[in-house]
Design a protein around this motif. Sequence first.
Motif, PDB file in Angstrom:
ATOM      1  N   LEU A   1      27.528  72.230 107.609  1.00 28.90           N
ATOM      2  CA  LEU A   1      27.347  72.738 108.952  1.00 28.90           C
ATOM      3  C   LEU A   1      28.546  72.376 109.814  1.00 28.90           C
TER       4      LEU A   1
ATOM      5  N   THR B   1      29.871  72.064 113.326  1.00 29.14           N
ATOM      6  CA  THR B   1      29.441  72.003 114.723  1.00 29.14           C
ATOM      7  C   THR B   1      30.604  71.659 115.647  1.00 29.14           C
TER       8      THR B   1
ATOM      9  N   TYR C   1      26.738  77.530 116.058  1.00 28.53           N
ATOM     10  CA  TYR C   1      27.665  76.884 115.143  1.00 28.53           C
ATOM     11  C   TYR C   1      28.737  77.880 114.728  1.00 28.53           C
TER      12      TYR C   1
ATOM     13  N   SER D   1      26.778  83.267 112.400  1.00 26.18           N
ATOM     14  CA  SER D   1      26.702  83.129 113.863  1.00 26.18           C
ATOM     15  C   SER D   1      27.688  84.069 114.548  1.00 26.18           C
TER      16      SER D   1
ATOM     17  N   GLU E   1       7.472  78.581 114.943  1.00 27.38           N
ATOM     18  CA  GLU E   1       8.718  79.250 115.299  1.00 27.38           C
ATOM     19  C   GLU E   1       8.447  80.586 115.982  1.00 27.38           C
TER      20      GLU E   1
ATOM     21  N   PHE F   1      18.368  74.684 104.349  1.00 27.36           N
ATOM     22  CA  PHE F   1      18.401  73.949 105.610  1.00 27.36           C
ATOM     23  C   PHE F   1      17.032  73.366 105.911  1.00 27.36           C
TER      24      PHE F   1
ATOM     25  N   PRO G   1      15.039  72.700 109.086  1.00 27.23           N
ATOM     26  CA  PRO G   1      15.079  72.905 110.531  1.00 27.23           C
ATOM     27  C   PRO G   1      14.249  71.881 111.300  1.00 27.23           C
TER      28      PRO G   1
ATOM     29  N   ASP H   1      16.206  74.384 116.469  1.00 26.13           N
ATOM     30  CA  ASP H   1      17.151  75.071 115.586  1.00 26.13           C
ATOM     31  C   ASP H   1      16.968  76.589 115.630  1.00 26.13           C
TER      32      ASP H   1
ATOM     33  N   THR I   1      17.965  79.906 113.454  1.00 24.80           N
ATOM     34  CA  THR I   1      18.327  80.175 112.063  1.00 24.80           C
ATOM     35  C   THR I   1      18.170  81.654 111.724  1.00 24.80           C
TER      36      THR I   1
ATOM     37  N   PRO J   1      21.513  78.072 109.169  1.00 30.73           N
ATOM     38  CA  PRO J   1      21.573  77.569 110.547  1.00 30.73           C
ATOM     39  C   PRO J   1      22.583  78.362 111.376  1.00 30.73           C
TER      40      PRO J   1
ATOM     41  N   LYS K   1      21.586  75.801 118.002  1.00 31.01           N
ATOM     42  CA  LYS K   1      20.566  74.858 118.459  1.00 31.01           C
ATOM     43  C   LYS K   1      20.331  75.039 119.956  1.00 31.01           C
TER      44      LYS K   1
END
Length: 149
Positions: A26, A28, A50, A55, A75, A93, A95, A99, A101, A124, A127
């Motif tokens: 990941l 970040t 991220y 993303s 979720e 992942f 979560p 998070d 995703t 991911p 966040k």
Amino acid sequence: MKKLFYTIILLLGCTQLHACNKDKELNTTNQETMKLKITIGENTATAILYDNPTSRDFVTMLPLTVAMDDYANTEKIFYPSRKLSTKDALKDFKPSEGDITLYAPWGNIALFYKDFSYSNSLIPLGKITNGIEYFKAKGKITVTIELEQ
């Protein structure tokens, strides 16, 4: 001698495997340029994305307004208008609350408002940094997601 040779090969292989998996960890570090504003009715939540290919592909769809359904009392989910890229993505992942995703097999975006177990094919994206409580509302919610200016 043969045993020593196999041990060296095994150690080199493990080192290489770790190096390969490290590339898919990941990332970040580049959060400053990818911040989200998420509007839920009169409320606003904020999030970071991220720096990964999935993303970045998601950002090309913004801004967007979607209805998010509740799934498993854990979720909120929605299906984007097209499949997102999963190339070179970390695909497993665990979560936790906040998070954001992508569940690759179904193609849905999932925002976790409760912790969940380790999941295969979960990528991911980012966040929630503020306002997770707005996603805990029962049932469907409508949100507008946009890059923060």
